[in-house]
Design an enzyme around this catalytic site. Structure first.
Site, PDB file in Angstrom:
ATOM      1  N   GLY A 128       0.817  -1.204   0.000  1.00  0.00           N
ATOM      2  CA  GLY A 128       0.000   0.000   0.000  1.00  0.00           C
ATOM      3  C   GLY A 128       0.848   1.248   0.000  1.00  0.00           C
ATOM      4  N   ASN A 182       7.767  10.611  -5.348  1.00  0.00           N
ATOM      5  CA  ASN A 182       6.429  10.838  -5.905  1.00  0.00           C
ATOM      6  C   ASN A 182       5.587  11.551  -4.847  1.00  0.00           C
ATOM      7  OD1 ASN A 182       3.993  10.811  -7.238  1.00  0.00           O
ATOM      8  ND2 ASN A 182       3.659   8.606  -7.024  1.00  0.00           N
ATOM      9  N   GLU A 230       7.513   5.226   7.866  1.00  0.00           N
ATOM     10  CA  GLU A 230       7.270   5.117   9.303  1.00  0.00           C
ATOM     11  C   GLU A 230       7.338   6.437  10.049  1.00  0.00           C
ATOM     12  OE1 GLU A 230       8.938   1.104  10.651  1.00  0.00           O
ATOM     13  OE2 GLU A 230       9.861   1.352   8.701  1.00  0.00           O
ATOM     14  N   GLY A 283      13.387   7.747   2.766  1.00  0.00           N
ATOM     15  CA  GLY A 283      12.287   6.841   3.131  1.00  0.00           C
ATOM     16  C   GLY A 283      11.302   7.476   4.080  1.00  0.00           C
ATOM     17  N   ALA A 335      12.481   0.581   1.348  1.00  0.00           N
ATOM     18  CA  ALA A 335      12.246  -0.038   0.037  1.00  0.00           C
ATOM     19  C   ALA A 335      12.642   0.888  -1.110  1.00  0.00           C
ATOM     20  CB  ALA A 335      10.788  -0.472  -0.097  1.00  0.00           C
TER      21      ALA A 335
HETATM   22 MO1  MOS Z   1       8.347  -1.833   9.284  1.00  0.00          MO
HETATM   23  S1  MOS Z   1       7.715  -2.104  11.234  1.00  0.00           S
HETATM   24  O1  MOS Z   1       9.992  -2.273   9.269  1.00  0.00           O
HETATM   25  O2  MOS Z   1       7.290  -2.691   8.267  1.00  0.00           O
END
Ligand code: MOS
Length: 739
Positions: free
Chosen positions: A470, A631, A705, A702, A512
């Site tokens: 997602g 993006n 989080e 990134g 990622a």
């Molecule tokens: Mo995160 S808690 O490394 O998906």
């Protein structure tokens, strides 16, 4: 093309149409012929042994194919994998019960309903003992968990001549200490966990929602005693993971093992209630933060003690102190102490910003209390203690702009209009208050590879075995593929979520994009070189025999004096369907010389009802310093999602464990409260634009989080400002705000 940071684009999800039309296939949606359905049996005691199980009635029930129990198990082996439920045990391999809701059986039938109904006919008898299931009761027996990210769980930095953290605190002009608590929480991803296992000859195909097809292959292969090359994991769409789809839980292992025994595919879909104990959760915590400061607000000493729940059956835990007070502010004396409280509960796992989420609540609330005590503006207090080098390592940050986050946020939010006096703003029935807190999350980068494939039909495949939970990874591959090749986004065909694609560890640690993005650029360079090689070596090519160094690549075309040919025409001329190459990237040589961290600032306004105590968040401004943004559309969604996650942490969420039984009393979405649209105010997200090219060539660190880190503290601080009442126990519910 390479080495320069891309301009931010704004592209809607390339997988959006599939999702809104229902065409996107999640793990339970994959059509598999002759599939049988498994239903898990869970223990109804938290500690003891299964003495006997009567499965006779279940076996006679309509459609039932098999009932597996500890007395008639499927074969699994190989414990010790930290990315598996098999960290310390494997399901059905012994009769011990380690927690309430542990898997003790699997019923397989022709339909899901038949399996579920038969499961209700199984009778289990236990020799049960009272469990240890309460955090406060377990604190006296708390233990050292061992090293945390390479550093001891009890970690101390003291200024020269200072004997102890206690001495540093005692010598401070002002000291302040608070104890902050929060309950266990569950991820509650929209897509419940599921797995469908299909064997063909000796090869297993497993459809299961995962953040890491690669780690899942490893865990499943080990448990089934087959080679990793025999296992293919397919997971194109993941309906939310938040860290709970990194580890491999019991259901894929049992589905695969049962399918092997029965000689037909087996699908196991967890009910919502089952996800609460068969999969992971976030530790509950009790933390004490003690601050020593000078009257001008300069921090002298920070002591952060954290007790986090852990399971006797394995899993991981919240490292709250080492992820926040470790480096968030400059202080001459820092003392961290992380302990674990081992209980008879299901294994905890990573959950969005593991450590930072809880640690920031404690530290950022304590800082607000210090600001009140000293009569200093909470923004000023944070800027006064902004760290420029990473404490204890004395390396600089590659790129850090926390002060700018606060300056920009204060302007956008209108912070200068704030009256610092608590309970000073009343609007009708509502007490209005504002608060701030810092967000932080490390920049993580893992080795990753990407394959780029020019196709004769004019499209370009860009694939990697990463995941999109997602987060927007489908779109990132398309955007970066287009950018690297100088082609429009609609010519790119991204592919991911399959362990047979170009090797990639997956999507976690907010890493990622930072990991995979540079590999896209490397793959583009390699694929272009391969295209040139084909062009100059193939007799039917118009570029045959031209020295490779005389050929330029320009927006999908190869150009040499007198020749200009697009790759589809070239592939047509030489009779090839595809030309491809794989490129890889990993952490660079600067990785020991700098600290890599993203920072942010949340500004929050709350309204607390004067008569009922009901707290509502009325607006939030969040400014994020995460390097380059790839993006803008999906990036904003990540931060908004994180902020909403934080509203849940602050006001709503908590898993209620009955201490006497170890049962989770609210294991459903009616009683486990999550933020809904009515709980979510306008959220103003702003990204600073400081590409971090020391971190990677993209300059992107990134964003998955960081958005959630600090939100609970910002809300709690605003509640204090609105009401004059400090709530140190989450969630902040109205009973804690009534006079
Ligand atoms: Mo995160 S808690 O490394 O998906």
């Amino acid at each position: 093309m390479s080495g320069s940071a891309p301009r931010t684009v704004s592209v809607s999800r390339v997988d959006g149409r599939l999702k809104v039309t229902g065409a996107a296939r999640y793990a339970a949606d994959q059509p598999v012929d002759r599939v049988a359905h498994g239903y898990l049996l869970l223990s109804t005691v938290a500690r003891g042994t299964v003495r006997a199980m009567d499965v006779a009635a279940a076996e006679r029930a309509p459609g039932v194919l098999a009932v597996f129990t500890p007395f008639r198990p499927v074969e699994l082996h190989g414990t010790g994998n930290p990315f598996s439920v098999g960290h310390r045990w494997l399901p059905l391999q012994d009769t011990e019960v380690r927690y309430y809701g542990q898997v003790i059986g699997l019923v397989v039938a022709e339909t899901f309903e038949q399996a579920r109904d038969a499961a209700a006919l199984v009778r289990a008898e236990y020799d049960a003992h009272p469990p240890a299931a309460s955090l406060p009761d377990g604190i006296p027996g708390a233990t050292d968990p061992g090293p945390i990210m390479g550093e001891p769980a009890r970690l101390e930095f003291l200024a020269p001549g200072v004997e102890s953290i206690e001495a540093a605190l005692a010598a401070s002009e002002v000291t302040l200490s608070g104890r902050y608590t929060q309950p266990i929480k569950h991820h509650c991803a929209m897509e419940p966990h599921a797995a469908t296992a299909e064997w063909q000859d000796d090869g297993l195909t497993l459809y299961t929602g995962t953040q890491s097809a690669t780690l899942t292959v490893g865990a499943v292969a080990a448990a089934l005693g087959v080679a990793p090359t025999q296992v293919r994991v397919v997971s194109p769409h993941v309906g939310g993971g938040f860290g709970n789809k990194i580890a491999t839980w019991a259901h894929p292992l049992l589905a695969a093992a049962a399918a092997r025994v029965l000689g037909r595919p087996v699908k196991v879909v967890l009910t919502r209630e089952q996800t609460f104990t068969v999969t992971g959760h976030r530790s509950g915590l009790a933390q004490t933060v003690t601050l020593g400061a000078r009257r001008d607000g300069t921090l002298v000493a920070v002591r952060h003690e954290a007790y986090a729940t852990q399971s006797a059956s394995g899993g991981t835990f919240e490292a709250a102190a080492h992820t926040t007070s470790r480096y968030l502010y400059r202080a001459e004396n820092i003392h961290l102490d992380q302990r674990i409280v081992t209980l008879d509960i299901p294994p905890p796992t990573w959950m969005r910003a593991p450590g930072q989420e809880s640690g920031s609540f404690a530290l950022e609330t304590a800082l607000d209390e210090l600001a009140v005590e000293l009569g200093i503006d909470p923004v000023t207090l944070r800027l006064r203690n902004d760290a420029t080098v990473y404490p204890g390592r004395n390396v600089p940050w590659s790129s850090k702009h926390l002060a700018e986050c606060y300056e920009v946020g204060a302007r956008r939010f209108g912070w200068d209009r704030r009256d610092p006096v608590p309970r000073s703003t009343i609007d009708g029935d509502w007490l209005v208050g504002t608060g701030v807190a810092t967000a932080n999350y490390p920049g993580e980068r893992f080795p990753a590879s990407v394959r780029i494939r020019f196709r004769a039909d004019g499209t370009v495949g860009v694939d990697s075995a990463t995941a999109d939970l997602g987060t927007g990874m489908w779109t990132v591959l398309a955007v970066l593929g287009a950018e690297s090749l100088g082609l429009p986004v609609d010519r790119i065909r991204p592919d991911l979520g399959d362990s047979t694609l170009a090797p990639n560890i997956g999507a976690f640690g907010s890493g990622a994009t930072a990991s995979t993005g540079p590999a896209v650029a490397a793959a583009a360079r390699a694929a272009i070189a391969e295209l040139v090689r084909v062009a100059v070596t193939h007799e039917d090519s118009p570029l045959y025999g031209v020295p490779a160094e005389e050929i330029d690549y320009d927006h999908g075309r190869l150009v040499a004096p007198g020749v200009r040919i697009g790759f589809p025409a070239l592939l047509g001329a030489v009779g090839l369907d595809t030309v491809e190459a794989t490129g890889s990237a990993g952490p660079g040589p600067d990785h020991g010389r700098y600290a890599f961290t993203s920072f942010g600032a949340h500004f929050c306004e709350v309204r607390v009802n004067r008569w009922t105590g009901e707290p509502r968040v009325s607006r939030i401004t969040t400014v994020i310093d995460a390097g380059a943004i790839i993006n803008a559309t999906t990036a904003r969604s990540q931060i908004v999602g994180g902020v909403i996650f934080g509203i849940g942490q602050a006001l709503l969420e908590g898993s209620r464990l009955e201490p006497a039984t170890g049962r989770i009393a609210n294991a459903n979405l009616a009683d486990y409260l999550l933020p809904v649209n009515a709980d979510v105010p306008p959220i103003d997200v702003h990204f600073l634009d400081h590409p971090d090219t020391l971190f990677n060539p993209l300059g992107a660190r990134g964003i998955g989080e960081i958005g959630t880190v600090g939100v609970a503290a910002a809300i709690g601080n605003a509640v204090y400002h609105a009401t004059g009442r400090r709530v140190r126990d989450l969630p902040i519910t109205l009973d804690k705000l009534l006079d």
